[in-house]
Write a protein that holds these residues in place. Structure first.
Motif: not given
Length: 251
Positions: A85, A149, A153, A156, A210
């Protein structure tokens, strides 16, 4: 000035950086703000994100301290230049003058009453209330943000949501001595930090793998969960495109 070294560089293992009055002298004059990534910058998939590390270091040159809250955690570009992110937290955006007063709800702890606020995620390129800041004293402030998300970002996981809360203490600087030994995970307040994340009251969420790194999701409060700090309770009461939080005095 940003130096772009060749991929084959070996003489410079980490980086060259100019800040804190370090001056690089050239035939054309002196340069005080400069950065160049060495061999480290080309490891793994980092090369794809050279722009991100350039941006991270340039933010230092603008005077931002970075590396907190959660140093090394992949949730902001200020804490990790190779983060999943890549949003900038609202405290440092505020320091840089990039958030106007309309984007922040600020109320002193001593004046706090029950309050409901709807937050726009910091990751989303959209105007709205981005942050709640509650000064706890003349040097300590509680900051609350919404995360998604989206946009900055977007890597994500799909459906990623929640709020974070962190403490900023302007009387402290970062002590990163415990990170290399593993004693400090980058967010341990027993080591001096100008900011660190609070953990949600549930404390039951697993780590989330992630694209780059892992995230301790206990720093997120999901719908129905809370953060509590020095008599202030922050609860995520409703979530959807936006996060609606309730702020209360407790205890």
């Amino acid at each position: 000035v940003i130096f772009l070294f060749p991929r084959t560089i070996t003489a410079l293992p980490i980086q060259v950086i100019g800040q804190n009055n370090r001056v690089f002298t050239t035939k054309e004059g002196s340069i005080s703000n400069y950065w160049g990534g060495g061999k480290f910058a080309y490891q793994q998939d980092y090369e794809k994100l050279l722009w991100a590390i350039w941006l991270h270091e340039t933010l230092h040159m603008h005077g931002l301290p970075e590396h907190a809250p959660g140093n090394g955690w992949p949730l902001t570009i200020t804490s990790n230049q190779y983060a999943t992110a890549l949003a900038i937290d609202t405290w440092e955006s505020f320091l840089a003058g990039w958030l106007d007063e309309k984007s922040i709800v600020c109320i002193k702890q001593s004046e706090l009453k029950d309050l409901v606020v709807t937050l726009t995620p910091v990751d989303r390129n959209q105007t709205g209330t981005k942050s709640v800041m509650i000064p706890m004293s003349d040097h300590e402030i509680l900051v609350v943000e919404s995360r998604r998300a989206e946009d900055f970002s977007s890597e994500l996981p799909f459906g990623f949501y929640g709020i974070t809360a962190y403490i900023v203490d302007t009387s402290k600087d970062n002590d990163r001595s415990g990170e290399s030994s593993g004693k400090d995970n980058g967010n341990d307040p027993t080591y001096s930090k100008f900011a660190y994340y609070l953990y949600s009251s549930s404390g039951i969420h697993p780590k989330l793998r992630l694209v780059r790194g892992q995230l301790d999701t206990n720093i997120l409060a999901f719908e129905g969960e809370s953060f509590i700090y020095k008599g202030v309770k922050i609860t995520l009461v409703k979530s959807g495109d936006f996060d609606t939080i309730q702020i209360q005095k407790v205890g």
